[in-house]
Each structure stands twice: as structure tokens, then as C-alpha cells.
Motif scaffolding. Structure first.
Motif, PDB file in Angstrom:
ATOM      1  N   MET A  65      26.640  30.907  44.467  1.00 31.49           N
ATOM      2  CA  MET A  65      27.413  30.962  43.254  1.00 31.49           C
ATOM      3  C   MET A  65      27.827  29.539  42.870  1.00 31.49           C
ATOM      4  SD  MET A  65      28.575  34.241  42.557  1.00 31.49           S
ATOM      5  CE  MET A  65      28.098  35.725  43.353  1.00 31.49           C
ATOM      6  N   ALA A  66      27.930  29.308  41.586  1.00 35.28           N
ATOM      7  CA  ALA A  66      28.435  28.034  41.087  1.00 35.28           C
ATOM      8  C   ALA A  66      29.437  28.329  39.973  1.00 35.28           C
ATOM      9  CB  ALA A  66      27.306  27.164  40.568  1.00 35.28           C
ATOM     10  N   VAL A  67      30.507  27.555  39.952  1.00 38.08           N
ATOM     11  CA  VAL A  67      31.557  27.704  38.957  1.00 38.08           C
ATOM     12  C   VAL A  67      31.824  26.328  38.366  1.00 38.08           C
ATOM     13  CG1 VAL A  67      33.907  28.494  38.525  1.00 38.08           C
ATOM     14  CG2 VAL A  67      32.570  29.564  40.337  1.00 38.08           C
ATOM     15  N   VAL A  68      31.892  26.257  37.037  1.00 41.00           N
ATOM     16  CA  VAL A  68      32.123  24.989  36.340  1.00 41.00           C
ATOM     17  C   VAL A  68      33.437  25.086  35.587  1.00 41.00           C
ATOM     18  CG1 VAL A  68      31.266  23.415  34.561  1.00 41.00           C
ATOM     19  CG2 VAL A  68      29.651  24.599  36.056  1.00 41.00           C
ATOM     20  N   ALA A  83      36.624  30.591  41.554  1.00 40.87           N
ATOM     21  CA  ALA A  83      35.987  30.162  42.803  1.00 40.87           C
ATOM     22  C   ALA A  83      36.656  30.813  44.011  1.00 40.87           C
ATOM     23  CB  ALA A  83      36.026  28.642  42.928  1.00 40.87           C
ATOM     24  N   LEU A  84      37.983  30.858  44.002  1.00 42.32           N
ATOM     25  CA  LEU A  84      38.704  31.501  45.105  1.00 42.32           C
ATOM     26  C   LEU A  84      38.390  32.992  45.176  1.00 42.32           C
ATOM     27  CD1 LEU A  84      42.072  29.616  44.737  1.00 42.32           C
ATOM     28  CD2 LEU A  84      40.619  29.617  46.791  1.00 42.32           C
ATOM     29  N   PHE A  85      38.318  33.633  44.043  1.00 41.80           N
ATOM     30  CA  PHE A  85      37.989  35.055  44.002  1.00 41.80           C
ATOM     31  C   PHE A  85      36.559  35.297  44.511  1.00 41.80           C
ATOM     32  CE2 PHE A  85      36.133  38.680  41.751  1.00 41.80           C
ATOM     33  CZ  PHE A  85      36.981  39.700  42.172  1.00 41.80           C
ATOM     34  N   LEU A  86      35.607  34.529  44.005  1.00 38.40           N
ATOM     35  CA  LEU A  86      34.206  34.699  44.383  1.00 38.40           C
ATOM     36  C   LEU A  86      33.967  34.385  45.856  1.00 38.40           C
ATOM     37  CD1 LEU A  86      32.592  33.148  41.198  1.00 38.40           C
ATOM     38  CD2 LEU A  86      32.545  35.567  41.864  1.00 38.40           C
ATOM     39  N   ALA A  87      34.715  33.438  46.392  1.00 37.78           N
ATOM     40  CA  ALA A  87      34.535  33.041  47.791  1.00 37.78           C
ATOM     41  C   ALA A  87      34.965  34.139  48.766  1.00 37.78           C
ATOM     42  CB  ALA A  87      35.300  31.754  48.071  1.00 37.78           C
ATOM     43  N   VAL A 121      30.325  28.917  47.520  1.00 32.71           N
ATOM     44  CA  VAL A 121      30.656  28.735  46.108  1.00 32.71           C
ATOM     45  C   VAL A 121      30.725  27.238  45.842  1.00 32.71           C
ATOM     46  CG1 VAL A 121      32.375  29.098  44.291  1.00 32.71           C
ATOM     47  CG2 VAL A 121      31.957  30.894  45.984  1.00 32.71           C
ATOM     48  N   HIS A 122      29.962  26.787  44.858  1.00 35.21           N
ATOM     49  CA  HIS A 122      30.006  25.393  44.432  1.00 35.21           C
ATOM     50  C   HIS A 122      30.953  25.320  43.238  1.00 35.21           C
ATOM     51  CE1 HIS A 122      26.484  24.434  46.873  1.00 35.21           C
ATOM     52  NE2 HIS A 122      25.929  25.534  46.383  1.00 35.21           N
ATOM     53  N   LEU A 123      32.006  24.521  43.362  1.00 30.83           N
ATOM     54  CA  LEU A 123      32.932  24.298  42.249  1.00 30.83           C
ATOM     55  C   LEU A 123      32.608  22.933  41.674  1.00 30.83           C
ATOM     56  CD1 LEU A 123      35.373  25.039  40.513  1.00 30.83           C
ATOM     57  CD2 LEU A 123      36.834  24.123  42.325  1.00 30.83           C
ATOM     58  N   HIS A 178      39.595  26.135  51.842  1.00 38.37           N
ATOM     59  CA  HIS A 178      38.677  27.279  51.912  1.00 38.37           C
ATOM     60  C   HIS A 178      37.315  26.842  52.454  1.00 38.37           C
ATOM     61  CE1 HIS A 178      36.733  31.018  51.087  1.00 38.37           C
ATOM     62  NE2 HIS A 178      37.861  31.513  50.616  1.00 38.37           N
ATOM     63  N   PRO A 179      36.850  27.475  53.524  1.00 34.80           N
ATOM     64  CA  PRO A 179      35.596  27.048  54.154  1.00 34.80           C
ATOM     65  C   PRO A 179      34.333  27.346  53.334  1.00 34.80           C
ATOM     66  CG  PRO A 179      36.436  29.036  55.213  1.00 34.80           C
ATOM     67  CD  PRO A 179      37.489  28.585  54.230  1.00 34.80           C
ATOM     68  N   ARG A 180      34.415  28.243  52.362  1.00 33.83           N
ATOM     69  CA  ARG A 180      33.220  28.619  51.599  1.00 33.83           C
ATOM     70  C   ARG A 180      33.105  27.906  50.257  1.00 33.83           C
ATOM     71  NH1 ARG A 180      33.743  35.048  52.283  1.00 33.83           N
ATOM     72  NH2 ARG A 180      33.599  35.131  54.538  1.00 33.83           N
ATOM     73  N   ILE A 181      34.099  27.103  49.907  1.00 37.97           N
ATOM     74  CA  ILE A 181      34.058  26.426  48.611  1.00 37.97           C
ATOM     75  C   ILE A 181      33.746  24.953  48.805  1.00 37.97           C
ATOM     76  CG2 ILE A 181      35.356  25.802  46.539  1.00 37.97           C
ATOM     77  CD1 ILE A 181      37.021  28.333  46.940  1.00 37.97           C
TER      78      ILE A 181
END
Length: 186
Positions: free
Chosen positions: A1-4, A13-17, A23-25, A47-50
Motif C-alpha cells: 500500500m502507498a499513501v500520499v 496510513a495508521l489505519f491501513l497498517a 505501508v509507504h507514506l 509503527h513497524p509497518r509504515i
């Protein structure tokens, strides 16, 4: 996932993670402080996934039937990377890009387009003499020109609302065209 984007993007990003392994922010600027709340920045940093990528802009989205990856460019060095991403969410609409319209339709102090009764308050009265009516619900200060979605002053700023407004505008544009059509000779 990527969020811009900025603050809303960080919340997404926090929700998707919560469910996505990565998740790439992506942020165009060099820091998050100018567009995000401190508590969100701190949560994202922990957050370890962002993964946050500063000075980054999306240049290309690839995929056949769905998003598969995107090309991200560092806006300082112009180096490009391919990021695997099954989805791309863009949250960059807080400021309308309406400056190019300023000579055609009235804008409010923040650059959004007033419509309906709000447009009537800022419209040039002589423009409304021929139709002999006030602007329709989603009509700007210029007869026959409509605005919908995030760019409209006072809009809800949600996709579903913008779609609904677009559908409403079809009917409103039809009304406008009916009143400007010359009578049919019998």
C-alpha cells in the motif's frame, strides 16, 4: 500500500497498517511537521509497518487490472525507485488549485468556489439579468457553470458527496439549457 499526503494521509496510513504488511507514506516535503499533528508523527515513527519517504512524489503507477507498483521520485535528487504497492491512496486536496479560475468565477477567501445562494452574494448582478433568477444549487456566480466536490465552498469533502453532486448537476445543467434554448416554431 502507498499513501500520499499530509495529516489525513497519516491517519489513513495508521489505519491501513493494521492489516497491510507494509505501508509507504509519501510526502513531498522534507518533514512531516508542517502538515501533520505531532501525535500522528510519533505514532507513525513507532509503527513497524509504515515506511516514511520524504521529498517523494509519485511519477507513475503500473499494473494491468489493478495497482501493482508505483515509481517514486526523490524531488531533490530525481532518483527513482519502484515500490511494490497493491493500492495507492492520495490525500492532497485540502487546498484547492483554483487560481486559474479567478478571472472567470468568484472564489472565496480560501480559494473554494461558492455555489448557489453563496454564489448569489458574490456574483455580478448584471450576469443574472438575462436568466432572471438566482444561481441554482451547484451553480457558480457565472450562469451555466457548475462546481461540485471538494473544490466547492462548503462541500462535505467526501467522494460519495462529490459523486452525488455530479449527478445533481446533470439535472441542473439541463434546467439551465432549457431556459436558454430558443422557443420552437410551430
Amino acid at each position: 500500500m502507498a499513501v500520499v499526503g499530509g495529516n489525513c494521509a497519516s491517519q489513513a496510513a495508521l489505519f491501513l497498517a493494521q492489516e497491510s504488511p507494509a505501508v509507504h507514506l509519501l510526502a513531498r516535503g522534507g518533514d512531516l511537521e508542517h502538515s501533520m499533528s505531532r501525535y500522528l508523527i510519533d505514532r507513525i515513527a513507532r509503527h513497524p509497518r509504515i515506511q516514511v519517504r520524504l521529498h517523494t512524489e509519485v511519477r507513475q503507477v503500473t499494473g494491468e487490472d489493478r495497482v501493482e507498483s508505483l515509481v517514486a521520485e526523490d524531488n531533490r535528487t530525481h532518483e527513482r525507485d519502484v515500490l511494490e504497492a497493491g493500492a495507492l491512496f492520495i490525500f492532497i486536496g485540502a487546498r484547492p488549485a483554483t487560481g486559474w479560475l479567478a478571472d472567470a468565477v468568484a472564489l472565496d477567501r480560501r480559494g473554494f468556489i461558492p455555489t448557489g445562494p453563496d454564489a448569489a452574494q458574490v456574483a455580478a448582478a448584471e450576469l443574472w439579468e438575462p436568466p432572471a433568477r438566482a444561481p441554482l444549487a451547484l451553480e457558480t456566480g457565472l450562469p451555466g457553470v457548475f462546481a461540485v466536490g471538494d473544490v466547492r465552498s462548503g462541500s462535505v469533502k467526501r467522494v460519495a458527496s462529490a459523486v452525488d453532486e455530479g449527478a445533481m448537476t446533470v439535472r441542473l445543467a439541463y434546467e439551465h439549457l432549457e431556459e436558454t434554448r430558443p422557443p420552437v416554431a410551430r
